[in-house]
Write a protein that holds these residues in place. Sequence first.
Motif, PDB file in Angstrom:
ATOM      1  N   ASP A   1       0.962  -1.243   0.072  1.00 37.99           N
ATOM      2  CA  ASP A   1      -0.022  -0.105   0.030  1.00 37.99           C
ATOM      3  C   ASP A   1       0.769   1.391  -0.022  1.00 37.99           C
ATOM      4  N   ARG A  26      -4.316   7.193  -1.786  1.00 39.46           N
ATOM      5  CA  ARG A  26      -3.927   5.724  -1.110  1.00 39.46           C
ATOM      6  C   ARG A  26      -4.517   4.705  -1.867  1.00 39.46           C
ATOM      7  N   LEU A  27      -3.589   3.766  -2.325  1.00 46.54           N
ATOM      8  CA  LEU A  27      -3.793   2.672  -3.200  1.00 46.54           C
ATOM      9  C   LEU A  27      -5.007   1.791  -2.691  1.00 46.54           C
ATOM     10  N   ARG A  28      -4.921   1.606  -1.210  1.00 48.21           N
ATOM     11  CA  ARG A  28      -6.009   0.553  -0.902  1.00 48.21           C
ATOM     12  C   ARG A  28      -7.428   1.068  -1.205  1.00 48.21           C
ATOM     13  N   GLU A  74      -8.668   1.929  -3.838  1.00 50.40           N
ATOM     14  CA  GLU A  74      -9.386   1.458  -5.127  1.00 50.40           C
ATOM     15  C   GLU A  74      -9.418  -0.106  -5.021  1.00 50.40           C
ATOM     16  N   VAL A  91      -5.963  -1.686 -10.903  1.00 47.30           N
ATOM     17  CA  VAL A  91      -5.146  -0.543 -10.959  1.00 47.30           C
ATOM     18  C   VAL A  91      -4.159  -0.625 -11.802  1.00 47.30           C
ATOM     19  N   LEU A  96      -0.705   1.122 -12.669  1.00 44.69           N
ATOM     20  CA  LEU A  96       0.472   2.090 -12.372  1.00 44.69           C
ATOM     21  C   LEU A  96       1.313   2.216 -13.574  1.00 44.69           C
ATOM     22  N   TYR A 156       8.463  -0.384  -5.374  1.00 40.28           N
ATOM     23  CA  TYR A 156       8.147  -1.079  -6.482  1.00 40.28           C
ATOM     24  C   TYR A 156       9.211  -1.206  -7.387  1.00 40.28           C
ATOM     25  N   GLY A 203      -5.808  -6.216  -5.263  1.00 42.31           N
ATOM     26  CA  GLY A 203      -4.725  -5.663  -5.101  1.00 42.31           C
ATOM     27  C   GLY A 203      -3.326  -6.234  -5.228  1.00 42.31           C
TER      28      GLY A 203
END
Length: 484
Positions: free
Chosen positions: A352, A365-367, A369, A374, A376, A441, A456
């Motif tokens: 996250d 914030r990624l979570r 979604e 998603v 990136l 990442y 996720g």
Amino acid sequence: MTASLCLLGCLLAPAQTPERPTAPAARASEWVIVPRLSKAQELVYRGTFTEEAVGGNVQFNRTFRLESRVFVLDTPSKGAEVAFLTVLKGRDPRTNAAATGADAAAESVRLDMAHVDLQGVVTAEPGTSLTVPLDGPPTLECGAFAAVPEGKFAADSTWETAEEGRPTRFWRALGTDMVNGVRCLKLEGVQKSDDWDKPRADRAAWRRTDLVWLAPRLGVASRVERLIERRESGRRDPTYKSVLRYDQEEPMQYPGRLYDERQREIVQAHAFSEAATPLLATPAKHGPQLSALLNRIAYHLDRQPQTPYREAIFQVKRRVEAAQRGETPPVVASEEKQETPAVAVVGAAAPDFLAPNIVTSGTFRLRQERGKPVLLVFYNPASPTTAGVLAYGQKMSDTYSKDLTVLALSVSGDIDAVKKQRADLKLTIPVLDGSGLHTSYSVDGTPKLMLLDGNGVLRGDYVGWGSETPGAVMNELRRWGPKR
């Protein structure tokens, strides 16, 4: 002038008790303690930390001023997302007066994100330890929250809490007490090594005792006192003692623009720290990256309103400048060894993150979604392939707007170039600061596209840009995206 002062007074009014959650009724001799936090609320604590070593091989005494801030970033249904800012400053050991002038600079500054649940349990981000050090001041202080039983409990109630790597903590409700005109519930928590009550000649022992005065209205501490005692092997009396004491000031609410300014500074400080961490390990190999990071910090300092959380940005700036000079920044307090940060791996849940939106004052914030895939898109605005990559990201967003979230993440420190490029390409997808995600990442080169499914989990990792890339992404999206 009068109208302006009245308006300011309204904006900075003491925080009112939020309506969520509502505690069930309890008898006078019982309590239901729930942290009642609201978005944009700030809790401020100030006090001192004193430690001394006596009777052992080493003797010393030193004192620090402590300031601890808790800023509520959001309040989901089962708790609150908060930021902890902990600042330690030295005091003159001869007079115990606060340092002034050049000596007033903070000796330790930490900004950490965490989640607080409805029982007062604090959970930090992966890689961050909440363990209180047994030697030296706490560089991360979150004692404003105490883990209490769910539901009603009365005086003399006892309970236990677990802590990884440490013995069980035993808690007891001592009754009520007045703190700064507020009737509070007084709690005592004791944690000790197995051999504290039975001294051994071959092993040191320790004991930690916390006194916490919880204000029932907010469910957070009005006062905290913590005593840590250590005893060298072969001795019966403590040879080290530290005392931490701090009180809460009146909680405040910062609505609208005032909230945005604090939130953005907190998130930006966090991003700067994340970007600096992998570079500081081997600064000689990352000269250009360190310079670029300092440029981004300077850009923020010049263009954003200052808040109390700027201390955290100054701390990152000092560490980066010291690394450029070949120096090692001094560390005041010993910190518990942190876990290795999570790294994105295909087939596993992606870490996250909370990233600043470069164009607006918001964050992402990624979570949040979870539920749909998603995409990136990590990029550098100076790359010749960037225009095509971003155009592809925009097209995917337009085509699958209901089934896919597309995020552009710039790894460049040239904010003006990022904004200009976004305007020239007429992008509507969010453009975030991705510079703090190099490690988690594995962004060693750009462009880099990463596709996450609705749970996720990282399903596709694509470095570079070629005619085959869109097809590869589409194949994975058909496999893991919503079934039509």
